[in-house]
Design a protein around this motif. Structure first.
Motif, PDB file in Angstrom:
ATOM      1  N   ALA A  31       0.826  -1.200   0.000  1.00  0.00           N
ATOM      2  CA  ALA A  31       0.000   0.000   0.000  1.00  0.00           C
ATOM      3  C   ALA A  31       0.861   1.252   0.000  1.00  0.00           C
ATOM      4  N   HIS A  64      -3.567  -0.340   8.199  1.00  0.00           N
ATOM      5  CA  HIS A  64      -4.458   0.131   7.144  1.00  0.00           C
ATOM      6  C   HIS A  64      -4.532   1.652   6.987  1.00  0.00           C
ATOM      7  N   ASP A 353     -10.038   0.002  -0.863  1.00  0.00           N
ATOM      8  CA  ASP A 353      -8.709  -0.098  -1.473  1.00  0.00           C
ATOM      9  C   ASP A 353      -8.742   0.263  -2.952  1.00  0.00           C
ATOM     10  N   ARG A 357      -6.193   3.389  -3.753  1.00  0.00           N
ATOM     11  CA  ARG A 357      -4.894   3.061  -4.353  1.00  0.00           C
ATOM     12  C   ARG A 357      -4.850   3.542  -5.794  1.00  0.00           C
TER      13      ARG A 357
END
Length: 360
Positions: A31, A64, A353, A357
């Motif tokens: 990430a 996260h 996500d 991202r």
């Protein structure tokens, strides 16, 4: 194609995150690489008392999140047990935790109708109300000047059901100062920390109901009034407490966000979760619907603008406000958040996500 590109995360390899959160990095390796190419920062509301007590909870936040916001701690009820006293233990602990783990902390909130200590009921005049509000904001923002980069200065100012002549929610501030309390709060925060991002934060604007349409209009009218008077304001927080059994008004929400973009206001998703009390009992089926609702919500925003941040109101189903008001009739636990009660990712985490991202 704009919506599809956004859903797939095709944001461009060199595109940097806009607004107050430039330079934040994710903590896990994959990430972090994606975020450095232009991903949208993700964060969650945190219960500070659990960070030292429950290691899986703490690790979930670290793994996260790039942003944290306190579920409590900076609300008047927590900060001001008496008129003379400020208690900063919770926000001090949370911002230290954020600093240790390369995160930013958002400030929530400076002026709100809720979570007010009993002593504020004795505020009896406009002059006293203004003095207390300015003193509070000056003290709190001043303590974290340069460390908290984004504040929900005014929270939930729009009336639950706006009608002509009554579009601002009732509160001690509205009762004593009228709508100008919003301007006072924003100007005071700007004076104390000119570098901070100042946000008004609200909810219930995303569904195809007359109430949501009226609330969107009331919010836009308020924002235009503030801009016309050069009141310092940089962003709008769209909370996103989504009823799981109700479709998203994609066109209405996109048009609303387009209007915010036209006013050069950054859009942040500040309190995302999906209220699942009326959804099927099957956990798998329920999780898919929750993810779909959030996906539609984010896609509608992304149709108009790239949000500056996405935060959920909590990170694990183990700790959520939802059953306080929306407990399931079948007795099954609510599942409104990205991680389950064991801190394992669910379909909602995958959706988030995909939005946060950047493209490979």
């Amino acid at each position: 194609m704009r919506r599809r590109d956004f859903v797939l995360g095709a944001l461009g390899a060199g595109l940097a995150s806009a607004g107050a959160f430039d330079g934040l990095v994710r903590n896990d390796t994959a990430a972090r690489a994606a975020f450095s190419r232009g991903g949208i920062p993700y964060g969650a509301a945190v219960r500070t008392d659990l960070l030292d007590a429950e290691f899986d909870y703490r690790d979930a936040i670290v793994d996260h999140c790039q942003l944290v916001v306190g579920e409590g701690g900076l609300k008047w009820f927590d900060l001001r047990p008496s008129q003379e006293q400020f208690v900063f233990d919770q926000p001090d602990r949370l911002i230290d935790f954020a600093d240790r783990h390369g995160m930013q902390m958002r400030g929530h909130t400076l002026a709100w109708y809720g979570a007010m200590p009993d002593w504020t009921k004795s505020i009896s005049s406009a002059a006293e109300a203004e003095r207390e509000l300015v003193h509070h904001i000056t003290t709190v923002v001043g303590r974290y000047r340069g460390r908290i980069q984004s504040w929900d200065v005014v929270n939930e100012a729009i009336a639950e059901t706006p009608i002509r002549g009554a579009v601002i929610r009732d509160s001690i501030w509205q009762e004593r100062l009228g709508a100008r309390y919003i301007e006072i709060a924003l100007r005071t925060a700007a004076d104390v920390d000119p570098s901070a991002q100042l946000v008004v934060n609200d909810y219930n604007i995303e569904n195809p109901t007359s109430q949501c349409r009226d609330r969107r209009k009331a919010m836009l009218d308020l924002l235009r009034s503030l801009r016309d008077r050069d009141v310092p304001l940089h962003g709008v927080g769209i909370q996103g407490h989504l009823p799981g059994d109700m479709e998203i008004d994609k066109e209405g929400l996109s048009r609303f966000v387009e209007e915010l973009k036209g006013m050069q206001l950054e859009v942040l998703v500040t309190e995302l979760d999906v209220i699942d009390d009326k959804l099927p009992a099957s956990e798998y089926e329920r999780d898919q619907i929750v993810a779909q609702r959030a996906g539609d919500f984010l896609a509608a925003i992304g149709e108009a603008v790239r949000p500056g941040a996405i935060l959920t109101w909590g990170i694990t189903d183990r700790y959520t406000w939802v059953p306080m008001w929306f407990k399931r009739s079948d007795g099954k636990p609510n599942r409104p958040l990205p991680l389950d009660a064991g801190c394992r990712p669910k379909a909602l985490m995958k959706v988030i996500d995909e939005f946060t991202r950047a493209a490979e």
